[in-house]
Write a protein that holds these residues in place. Structure first.
Motif, PDB file in Angstrom:
ATOM      1  N   ALA A 128       0.727  -1.267   0.002  1.00 23.91           N
ATOM      2  CA  ALA A 128       0.227  -0.307  -0.032  1.00 23.91           C
ATOM      3  C   ALA A 128       0.925   0.926  -0.080  1.00 23.91           C
ATOM      4  N   ARG A 129       2.176   1.066   1.062  1.00 24.82           N
ATOM      5  CA  ARG A 129       2.918   2.935   1.140  1.00 24.82           C
ATOM      6  C   ARG A 129       3.407   2.942  -0.892  1.00 24.82           C
ATOM      7  N   LEU A 130       3.687   1.555  -1.413  1.00 25.55           N
ATOM      8  CA  LEU A 130       4.776   1.511  -2.315  1.00 25.55           C
ATOM      9  C   LEU A 130       3.009   2.549  -3.843  1.00 25.55           C
ATOM     10  N   ALA A 131       1.706   1.851  -3.486  1.00 27.37           N
ATOM     11  CA  ALA A 131       1.427   2.283  -4.607  1.00 27.37           C
ATOM     12  C   ALA A 131       0.629   3.809  -4.062  1.00 27.37           C
ATOM     13  N   ARG A 132       0.446   4.495  -2.480  1.00 29.13           N
ATOM     14  CA  ARG A 132       0.693   5.721  -2.620  1.00 29.13           C
ATOM     15  C   ARG A 132       1.915   6.487  -3.015  1.00 29.13           C
ATOM     16  N   CYS A 133       2.827   6.291  -3.086  1.00 31.74           N
ATOM     17  CA  CYS A 133       4.188   6.542  -3.855  1.00 31.74           C
ATOM     18  C   CYS A 133       3.738   6.529  -5.553  1.00 31.74           C
ATOM     19  N   TYR A 134       3.387   5.925  -6.080  1.00 27.41           N
ATOM     20  CA  TYR A 134       3.170   6.113  -7.090  1.00 27.41           C
ATOM     21  C   TYR A 134       1.592   6.764  -7.576  1.00 27.41           C
ATOM     22  N   LYS A 135       0.967   6.867  -6.717  1.00 25.83           N
ATOM     23  CA  LYS A 135      -0.571   8.061  -6.793  1.00 25.83           C
ATOM     24  C   LYS A 135       0.494   9.520  -7.114  1.00 25.83           C
ATOM     25  N   GLN A 136       1.117   9.398  -5.740  1.00 27.53           N
ATOM     26  CA  GLN A 136       1.208  11.036  -5.403  1.00 27.53           C
ATOM     27  C   GLN A 136       2.190  11.032  -6.688  1.00 27.53           C
ATOM     28  N   MET A 137       2.839  10.300  -7.098  1.00 24.21           N
ATOM     29  CA  MET A 137       4.050  10.771  -8.470  1.00 24.21           C
ATOM     30  C   MET A 137       3.030  10.781 -10.246  1.00 24.21           C
ATOM     31  N   ARG A 138       1.863  10.679  -9.544  1.00 25.20           N
ATOM     32  CA  ARG A 138       0.937  10.729 -10.827  1.00 25.20           C
ATOM     33  C   ARG A 138       1.038   9.540 -11.738  1.00 25.20           C
ATOM     34  N   ARG A 139       1.484   8.241 -11.733  1.00 21.24           N
ATOM     35  CA  ARG A 139       2.016   7.023 -12.256  1.00 21.24           C
ATOM     36  C   ARG A 139       1.009   6.171 -11.931  1.00 21.24           C
ATOM     37  N   TRP A 140      -0.156   6.722 -12.713  1.00 21.58           N
ATOM     38  CA  TRP A 140      -1.715   6.045 -12.233  1.00 21.58           C
ATOM     39  C   TRP A 140      -1.397   4.289 -12.727  1.00 21.58           C
ATOM     40  N   ASP A 141      -0.627   4.644 -13.295  1.00 14.04           N
ATOM     41  CA  ASP A 141      -0.658   2.780 -14.030  1.00 14.04           C
ATOM     42  C   ASP A 141      -0.033   1.676 -13.053  1.00 14.04           C
ATOM     43  N   LYS A 142       0.973   2.476 -12.112  1.00 15.66           N
ATOM     44  CA  LYS A 142       1.538   1.955 -11.390  1.00 15.66           C
ATOM     45  C   LYS A 142       0.646   1.067 -10.464  1.00 15.66           C
ATOM     46  N   ALA A 143       0.370   2.671 -10.247  1.00 13.39           N
ATOM     47  CA  ALA A 143      -0.422   3.115  -8.742  1.00 13.39           C
ATOM     48  C   ALA A 143      -2.277   2.427  -8.941  1.00 13.39           C
ATOM     49  N   TRP A 144      -2.450   2.013  -9.922  1.00 10.01           N
ATOM     50  CA  TRP A 144      -3.393   0.999  -9.655  1.00 10.01           C
ATOM     51  C   TRP A 144      -2.846  -0.457 -10.025  1.00 10.01           C
ATOM     52  N   SER A 145      -2.295  -0.536 -10.494  1.00  9.25           N
ATOM     53  CA  SER A 145      -1.347  -1.598 -10.662  1.00  9.25           C
ATOM     54  C   SER A 145      -1.077  -2.451  -8.706  1.00  9.25           C
ATOM     55  N   GLN A 146      -0.780  -2.032  -8.597  1.00 11.28           N
ATOM     56  CA  GLN A 146      -0.589  -2.016  -6.970  1.00 11.28           C
ATOM     57  C   GLN A 146      -1.250  -1.550  -5.802  1.00 11.28           C
ATOM     58  N   TYR A 147      -2.097  -1.098  -6.596  1.00  9.88           N
ATOM     59  CA  TYR A 147      -3.489  -1.015  -5.199  1.00  9.88           C
ATOM     60  C   TYR A 147      -4.135  -2.117  -5.340  1.00  9.88           C
ATOM     61  N   VAL A 148      -4.344  -3.154  -6.600  1.00  8.27           N
ATOM     62  CA  VAL A 148      -4.665  -4.052  -6.899  1.00  8.27           C
ATOM     63  C   VAL A 148      -4.129  -5.043  -6.182  1.00  8.27           C
ATOM     64  N   ALA A 149      -3.051  -5.156  -6.342  1.00 14.40           N
ATOM     65  CA  ALA A 149      -2.233  -6.240  -6.117  1.00 14.40           C
ATOM     66  C   ALA A 149      -2.340  -6.246  -5.151  1.00 14.40           C
ATOM     67  N   THR A 150      -2.716  -5.530  -3.462  1.00 18.42           N
ATOM     68  CA  THR A 150      -2.386  -4.590  -2.503  1.00 18.42           C
ATOM     69  C   THR A 150      -3.741  -5.492  -1.970  1.00 18.42           C
ATOM     70  N   LEU A 151      -4.900  -5.248  -2.692  1.00 17.22           N
ATOM     71  CA  LEU A 151      -6.330  -5.233  -2.428  1.00 17.22           C
ATOM     72  C   LEU A 151      -6.186  -6.999  -1.747  1.00 17.22           C
ATOM     73  N   ASN A 152      -5.555  -7.852  -3.268  1.00 13.47           N
ATOM     74  CA  ASN A 152      -5.832  -8.909  -3.913  1.00 13.47           C
ATOM     75  C   ASN A 152      -5.259  -9.500  -2.493  1.00 13.47           C
ATOM     76  N   ARG A 153      -3.925  -9.082  -1.818  1.00 13.99           N
ATOM     77  CA  ARG A 153      -3.372  -9.924  -0.745  1.00 13.99           C
ATOM     78  C   ARG A 153      -4.311  -9.235   0.766  1.00 13.99           C
ATOM     79  N   TYR A 154      -4.651  -8.259   0.555  1.00 16.62           N
ATOM     80  CA  TYR A 154      -5.828  -8.511   1.562  1.00 16.62           C
ATOM     81  C   TYR A 154      -6.460 -10.077   1.718  1.00 16.62           C
ATOM     82  N   LYS A 155      -6.673  -9.754   0.202  1.00 21.15           N
ATOM     83  CA  LYS A 155      -8.491 -10.523   0.421  1.00 21.15           C
ATOM     84  C   LYS A 155      -7.569 -12.353   0.356  1.00 21.15           C
ATOM     85  N   GLU A 156      -6.554 -12.675   0.347  1.00 22.00           N
ATOM     86  CA  GLU A 156      -5.731 -13.884   0.570  1.00 22.00           C
ATOM     87  C   GLU A 156      -5.741 -14.006   1.392  1.00 22.00           C
TER      88      GLU A 156
END
Length: 167
Positions: A128-156
């Motif tokens: 989630a911290r990695l995703a937040r940094c990508y989001k702040q850098m406006r690297r939307w593709d990386k932020a999106w994929s990192q957030y999805v991976a984070t949510l999937n990991r929480y689900k697992e």
């Protein structure tokens, strides 16, 4: 009034057990919550002294207090000390990355968090911290994929994500 009573309890605990690091630590936490940063730092430093650099928690708390005061450089040094004491303590390790985030230097924060990826692979808090940094850098593709991976990991893990991840 509850804070006054809590403060009195904390003072009594320190008076009853002045050589226990935990009583000073608890008082420092209370002072931090109340915004009494100088008192909090004094208590945290006493806890550090009593813990004799064997426990990371007093240094982590000192780092949090210093960040709250706006003294980022001194706070970072406390988190670095905590990480040396206890290298697998994520709160200690995250403190250095947070230093860069607070300065809005998200590329450096990513590098710092990236150092933790091998050791703490698939840790959703780190992800989630990695995703937040990508989001702040406006690297939307990386932020999106990192957030999805984070949510999937929480689900697992069968765990609930922190609220922060949704914003």
């Amino acid at each position: 009034e509850d804070f006054v009573q809590a403060s009195q309890y904390a003072d009594r605990a320190v008076q009853a057990h002045p050589k226990l690091w935990r009583t000073h630590y608890n008082r420092a936490q209370l002072h931090l919550t109340l915004g009494r940063y100088d008192d909090a730092l004094r208590s945290a430093n006493t806890a550090k002294s009593l813990a004799r650099n064997v426990l990371a928690e007093p240094s982590i708390l000192a780092g949090q207090i210093l960040y709250a005061k706006g003294d980022l450089d001194a706070g970072r040094r406390e988190f670095e000390t905590a990480a040396r004491i206890h290298p697998t303590n994520l709160t200690a390790r995250f403190g250095v990355g947070e230093y860069f985030e607070r300065q809005e230097n998200y590329a450096s924060a990513l590098l710092e968090y990236g150092k933790l990826e091998r050791q703490f692979a698939n840790n959703p808090t780190l992800m989630a911290r990695l995703a937040r940094c990508y989001k702040q850098m406006r690297r939307w593709d990386k932020a999106w994929s990192q957030y999805v991976a984070t949510l999937n990991r929480y689900k697992e893990l069968g765990a609930n994500p922190t609220e922060e991840i949704y914003f």
